[in-house]
Design an enzyme around this catalytic site. Structure first.
Site, short mmCIF file in Angstrom:
data_model
loop_
_atom_site.label_atom_id
_atom_site.label_comp_id
_atom_site.label_asym_id
_atom_site.label_seq_id
_atom_site.Cartn_x
_atom_site.Cartn_y
_atom_site.Cartn_z
N TYR A 1 5.08 -18.11 13.76
CA TYR A 1 6.45 -18.03 13.29
C TYR A 1 7.20 -19.31 13.62
O TYR A 1 7.34 -19.66 14.79
CB TYR A 1 7.19 -16.85 13.93
CG TYR A 1 6.60 -15.49 13.69
CD1 TYR A 1 5.77 -15.23 12.60
CD2 TYR A 1 6.86 -14.44 14.58
CE1 TYR A 1 5.22 -13.96 12.41
CE2 TYR A 1 6.33 -13.18 14.38
CZ TYR A 1 5.51 -12.94 13.30
OH TYR A 1 4.97 -11.69 13.12
N HIS B 1 -3.67 -11.42 15.02
CA HIS B 1 -2.69 -11.29 13.94
C HIS B 1 -3.34 -10.92 12.61
O HIS B 1 -2.87 -10.02 11.90
CB HIS B 1 -1.92 -12.60 13.82
CG HIS B 1 -0.58 -12.48 13.20
ND1 HIS B 1 0.35 -13.48 13.27
CD2 HIS B 1 0.01 -11.49 12.49
CE1 HIS B 1 1.46 -13.10 12.65
NE2 HIS B 1 1.26 -11.91 12.16
N PRO C 1 9.58 -1.66 9.23
CA PRO C 1 9.87 -0.25 8.99
C PRO C 1 11.02 -0.05 8.00
O PRO C 1 11.24 1.08 7.54
CB PRO C 1 10.22 0.28 10.38
CG PRO C 1 10.79 -0.91 11.08
CD PRO C 1 9.97 -2.08 10.59
N LEU C 2 11.73 -1.13 7.69
CA LEU C 2 12.79 -1.08 6.68
C LEU C 2 12.35 -1.73 5.37
O LEU C 2 13.20 -2.13 4.56
CB LEU C 2 14.07 -1.75 7.22
CG LEU C 2 14.68 -1.05 8.44
CD1 LEU C 2 15.88 -1.83 8.94
CD2 LEU C 2 15.07 0.38 8.10
#
Length: 331
Positions: A60, A129, A209-210
């Site tokens: 990231y 990952h 989760p959204l």
């Protein structure tokens, strides 16, 4: 905030974390412009609200997110469960070319680099990952186990793997957590990974989760997103797929309105209702959204609520792939 246990005491892998963690990826990349000051303030507010699980990865930024999280958590190390990941290689890296790597030598080098960037002497939960198809999972997890023996890592995790890969990895060294995308908008793992996870006593950390913000009800037109926003390339946010998905979302919005809660809170409550072995990992870089997300911990869904959601968003209702190139996930 409530807490949950990832892993199993019987396997020696039990790790207590907050029922919601904080995904920090978007603070450094993929979702528009950075604002490090607000991101650090968001991490500090998360601590105040009882969040203990903080999630980052070496890729990231690249690399910048671990440094940001390390700065934000300095002085609070003993209050948190710090999770990071390796395996997606972004140049430059001295031990591997860009792509994916699960080579044992790279596992050790990546861990040392993450420890340095985070400014800590150990990582609580270290994830692989994405699986490198050129390296047997047994070899990679074996090297991860060596990190545990060396005291650099406490617990191990895998991300976006099928059930058979999870079993093979767990046979080499006990796995505490599987991190995979899971939400009303993404239920692929129910076929293979979720049954294997429960068979083995492994916890689930549900990222996105959204639905990458879709389940907040605020993204109706991807052209309104920042030019460098990753979601502009995601098939689910495009054309006819988006139009169909917005139709599906309306029933979720109606139920949230009837319950007097935000759509995001309803979506997070659904994830948390899937089992005590499930932890939700919403990501945000702003305090106002963090506080809204944390409110989902107070939402209790009835059997009727869950039935309504199942009818409104059945497993295969969502149109479009999760990523532009699905070949990189689900190995």
């Amino acid at each position: 905030m409530r807490t949950r246990i990832l892993g199993s005491a019987a396997n020696g892998t039990a790790l207590e974390v907050s029922a919601e963690g904080l995904g920090c990826m978007g603070m450094s990349e993929f979702y528009g412009a950075r604002d490090d000051a607000e991101s650090i303030a968001t991490i500090h507010r998360a601590l105040d609200l009882g969040i203990t699980l903080f999630d980052t990865a070496d890729m990231y930024g690249p690399f910048a997110n671990e440094e940001l999280v390390g700065r934000a958590l300095a002085g609070r190390r003993d209050d948190v469960v710090l999770a990071t990941k390796f395996g997606i290689v972004r140049a430059p890296h001295r031990e591997a070319a860009a792509g994916m790597s699960g080579a044992p030598r790279y596992v050790h080098a990546a861990c040392d680099d993450s420890l340095r960037r985070l400014g800590v002497d150990h990582i609580d939960l270290y994830y692989y990952h994405r699986v490198d198809p050129a390296v047997p999972i047994e070899d990679t997890v074996g090297a991860m186990g060596e990190l545990v023996q060396a005291g650099k890592v406490r617990y191990l995790g895998l991300s976006e793997v099928r059930g058979d890969t999870l079993r093979r990895g767990h046979a080499v060294h006990p796995i505490t957590a599987l991190q995979s995308e899971y939400s009303l908008w993404s239920r692929d793992i129910e076929d293979s990974a979720l049954p294997a996870m429960r068979e083995l006593g492994i916890g689930l950390v549900a990222y996105s989760p959204l639905g990458r913000g879709f389940l907040t009800g605020t993204i109706k037109d991807p052209s309104t997103l920042a030019a460098n926003d990753f979601r502009r390339t995601v098939p689910r946010f495009q054309g006819e797929a988006l139009a169909s998905n917005l139709e599906t979302l309306r029933a979720v919005e109606d139920l949230a309105k009837a319950k007097g809660i935000a759509v995001s809170q309803l979506a997070l409550a659904w994830v948390l209702a899937q089992g005590d072995d499930v932890v939700a990992l919403p990501g945000t870089k702003r305090r106002k959204y963090l506080e809204e997300n944390v409110g989902a911990d107070d939402v209790r869904l009835t059997a009727e609520d869950l039935a309504i959601l199942e009818a409104a968003v059945p497993k295969d209702a969502v149109i479009g792939d999760r990523y532009p190139d699905m070949g990189r996930v689900g190995v």
